[in-house]
Motif scaffolding. Structure first.
Motif, PDB file in Angstrom:
ATOM      1  N   VAL A 178       0.858  -1.005  -0.166  1.00 54.05           N
ATOM      2  CA  VAL A 178       0.199   0.269   0.069  1.00 54.05           C
ATOM      3  C   VAL A 178       0.499   1.051  -0.406  1.00 54.05           C
ATOM      4  CG1 VAL A 178      -1.478   1.238   1.356  1.00 54.05           C
ATOM      5  CG2 VAL A 178      -1.986  -1.141   1.247  1.00 54.05           C
ATOM      6  N   LEU A 179       0.916   2.199  -1.048  1.00 53.36           N
ATOM      7  CA  LEU A 179       1.469   3.439  -0.403  1.00 53.36           C
ATOM      8  C   LEU A 179       0.407   3.955  -0.960  1.00 53.36           C
ATOM      9  CD1 LEU A 179       4.384   2.487  -3.678  1.00 53.36           C
ATOM     10  CD2 LEU A 179       4.410   2.177  -0.554  1.00 53.36           C
ATOM     11  N   GLY A 180      -0.518   4.504   0.309  1.00 55.22           N
ATOM     12  CA  GLY A 180      -1.222   5.935  -0.019  1.00 55.22           C
ATOM     13  C   GLY A 180      -2.799   5.296  -0.231  1.00 55.22           C
ATOM     14  N   PRO A 181      -2.860   5.715  -1.182  1.00 58.76           N
ATOM     15  CA  PRO A 181      -4.467   5.560  -2.456  1.00 58.76           C
ATOM     16  C   PRO A 181      -3.834   4.566  -3.257  1.00 58.76           C
ATOM     17  CG  PRO A 181      -3.493   7.489  -3.243  1.00 58.76           C
ATOM     18  CD  PRO A 181      -2.483   7.709  -1.684  1.00 58.76           C
ATOM     19  N   PHE A 182      -2.992   3.915  -3.363  1.00 57.96           N
ATOM     20  CA  PHE A 182      -2.246   2.758  -4.087  1.00 57.96           C
ATOM     21  C   PHE A 182      -2.683   1.736  -3.697  1.00 57.96           C
ATOM     22  CE2 PHE A 182      -1.389   6.644  -6.367  1.00 57.96           C
ATOM     23  CZ  PHE A 182      -1.979   6.881  -7.705  1.00 57.96           C
ATOM     24  N   SER A 183      -2.899   0.715  -3.770  1.00 56.54           N
ATOM     25  CA  SER A 183      -2.240  -1.455  -3.613  1.00 56.54           C
ATOM     26  C   SER A 183      -2.254  -1.704  -4.237  1.00 56.54           C
ATOM     27  CB  SER A 183      -3.395  -1.583  -2.411  1.00 56.54           C
ATOM     28  OG  SER A 183      -4.869  -1.883  -2.533  1.00 56.54           O
ATOM     29  N   LEU A 184      -1.305  -2.974  -4.386  1.00 53.58           N
ATOM     30  CA  LEU A 184      -1.279  -4.059  -5.564  1.00 53.58           C
ATOM     31  C   LEU A 184      -0.733  -5.283  -4.287  1.00 53.58           C
ATOM     32  CD1 LEU A 184       1.382  -2.519  -7.390  1.00 53.58           C
ATOM     33  CD2 LEU A 184      -0.437  -2.787  -8.398  1.00 53.58           C
ATOM     34  N   GLN A 185      -1.611  -6.201  -4.695  1.00 59.16           N
ATOM     35  CA  GLN A 185      -1.819  -7.261  -4.359  1.00 59.16           C
ATOM     36  C   GLN A 185      -1.976  -8.434  -4.942  1.00 59.16           C
ATOM     37  OE1 GLN A 185      -4.584  -7.116  -1.642  1.00 59.16           O
ATOM     38  NE2 GLN A 185      -5.428  -9.804  -1.898  1.00 59.16           N
ATOM     39  N   GLY A 186      -0.926 -10.042  -4.852  1.00 55.46           N
ATOM     40  CA  GLY A 186      -0.777 -10.916  -5.642  1.00 55.46           C
ATOM     41  C   GLY A 186      -0.819 -12.426  -4.570  1.00 55.46           C
ATOM     42  N   GLU A 187      -1.157 -13.442  -5.448  1.00 56.98           N
ATOM     43  CA  GLU A 187      -1.189 -14.378  -4.568  1.00 56.98           C
ATOM     44  C   GLU A 187      -1.110 -15.714  -5.279  1.00 56.98           C
ATOM     45  OE1 GLU A 187      -3.907 -17.195  -1.136  1.00 56.98           O
ATOM     46  OE2 GLU A 187      -3.976 -15.475  -1.984  1.00 56.98           O
ATOM     47  N   TYR A 188      -0.659 -16.489  -5.018  1.00 55.09           N
ATOM     48  CA  TYR A 188      -0.008 -18.240  -6.267  1.00 55.09           C
ATOM     49  C   TYR A 188      -0.622 -19.020  -5.173  1.00 55.09           C
ATOM     50  CZ  TYR A 188       2.203 -21.440  -8.652  1.00 55.09           C
ATOM     51  OH  TYR A 188       1.982 -22.764  -9.493  1.00 55.09           O
ATOM     52  N   MET A 189      -1.119 -20.031  -5.379  1.00 54.07           N
ATOM     53  CA  MET A 189      -1.265 -21.403  -4.717  1.00 54.07           C
ATOM     54  C   MET A 189      -0.847 -23.063  -5.678  1.00 54.07           C
ATOM     55  SD  MET A 189      -2.246 -20.556  -1.476  1.00 54.07           S
ATOM     56  CE  MET A 189      -3.114 -22.002  -1.290  1.00 54.07           C
ATOM     57  N   MET A 190      -0.650 -23.444  -5.146  1.00 55.21           N
ATOM     58  CA  MET A 190      -0.596 -24.836  -5.713  1.00 55.21           C
ATOM     59  C   MET A 190      -0.917 -26.234  -4.924  1.00 55.21           C
ATOM     60  SD  MET A 190       3.485 -26.086  -7.591  1.00 55.21           S
ATOM     61  CE  MET A 190       2.932 -27.837  -8.281  1.00 55.21           C
ATOM     62  N   VAL A 191      -1.144 -27.025  -5.653  1.00 57.92           N
ATOM     63  CA  VAL A 191      -1.684 -28.497  -5.166  1.00 57.92           C
ATOM     64  C   VAL A 191      -0.774 -28.830  -5.443  1.00 57.92           C
ATOM     65  CG1 VAL A 191      -3.641 -30.389  -4.882  1.00 57.92           C
ATOM     66  CG2 VAL A 191      -3.858 -27.158  -3.958  1.00 57.92           C
ATOM     67  N   ASN A 192       0.030 -30.553  -4.860  1.00 58.56           N
ATOM     68  CA  ASN A 192       0.265 -31.363  -5.275  1.00 58.56           C
ATOM     69  C   ASN A 192      -0.583 -32.835  -4.119  1.00 58.56           C
ATOM     70  OD1 ASN A 192       3.431 -29.790  -4.225  1.00 58.56           O
ATOM     71  ND2 ASN A 192       2.979 -30.563  -6.611  1.00 58.56           N
ATOM     72  N   ALA A 193      -0.981 -33.616  -5.671  1.00 63.93           N
ATOM     73  CA  ALA A 193      -2.133 -34.555  -5.098  1.00 63.93           C
ATOM     74  C   ALA A 193      -1.299 -36.061  -5.097  1.00 63.93           C
ATOM     75  CB  ALA A 193      -3.374 -34.468  -6.296  1.00 63.93           C
ATOM     76  N   GLN A 194      -1.134 -36.363  -3.915  1.00 69.22           N
ATOM     77  CA  GLN A 194      -0.978 -37.842  -4.170  1.00 69.22           C
ATOM     78  C   GLN A 194      -2.227 -38.955  -4.566  1.00 69.22           C
ATOM     79  OE1 GLN A 194       2.396 -38.760  -3.949  1.00 69.22           O
ATOM     80  NE2 GLN A 194       2.612 -36.284  -4.683  1.00 69.22           N
TER      81      GLN A 194
END
Length: 184
Positions: free
Chosen positions: A73-89
């Motif tokens: 967050v930089l004042g009125p600006f914001s950036l966000q991200g997420e990465y998810m991974m599932v390893n299934a057996q």
């Protein structure tokens, strides 16, 4: 079934209007031969149809999930991200062990100058500088998001989906928000 999971976050900057956040998560699950499936609903949530769906695993063994996240967050600006991974057996003989993944990137700008609040590893409710009903016009935010999920791997064809969302949010008060989104 049973499992264990954890999420850790770190915010090297955490001041009003200036945040830098990093996080990671991991979980391990044993469904104990219960049916398991991975699926996601459409971003609009106006239908119960799931555009991506692996269907039930015939003989599930264990799943390991990993996630990485970052936000600023930089004042009125914001950036966000997420990465998810599932390893299934999968215990089924001759069936490959699939890996599924998904991610998103999100950005927003408060036209009225507010900042996203951050507390204890998560973002808090937006409080308009000038509340409607008390002589103000509330907080106005424009936002954009790109998200992707891939449930195709090996013998599993759950589908892939990419979504673009453009939105306008009006926070009339701390507890009242109106949202308009265009989703493609």
């Amino acid at each position: 079934g049973y499992g264990v999971g954890a999420r850790l976050t770190w915010a090297p900057w955490n001041e009003k209007g200036k945040v830098l956040h990093f996080g990671g998560a991991a979980a391990w699950e044993d469904p104990n031969d219960n049916d398991v499936r991975f699926r996601a609903r459409a971003a609009s949530h106006i239908t119960s149809t799931r555009p991506v769906d692996t269907g039930n695993f015939p003989d599930p063994d264990t799943f390991t999930k990993y996630g990485l996240e970052a936000a600023t967050v930089l004042g009125p600006f914001s950036l966000q991200g997420e990465y998810m991974m599932v390893n299934a057996q999968d215990d089924t003989s001759g069936v490959s062990d699939p890996d599924f993944s998904g991610w998103y990137a999100y950005g927003s700008w408060f036209l009225t100058g507010e900042s996203r609040a951050y507390k204890k590893g998560k973002f808090a409710r937006v409080s308009p500088k000038n509340t409607v009903g008390k002589g103000g016009m509330g907080a106005w935010e424009i936002a954009a998001r790109y998200s992707s999920i891939d449930l195709d791997d090996g013998d599993f064809e759950g589908g892939e989906s990419d979504t673009i969302t453009i939105g306008l949010n009006w926070y009339a008060t701390k507890y009242v928000r109106f949202m308009a989104n265009y989703i493609m």
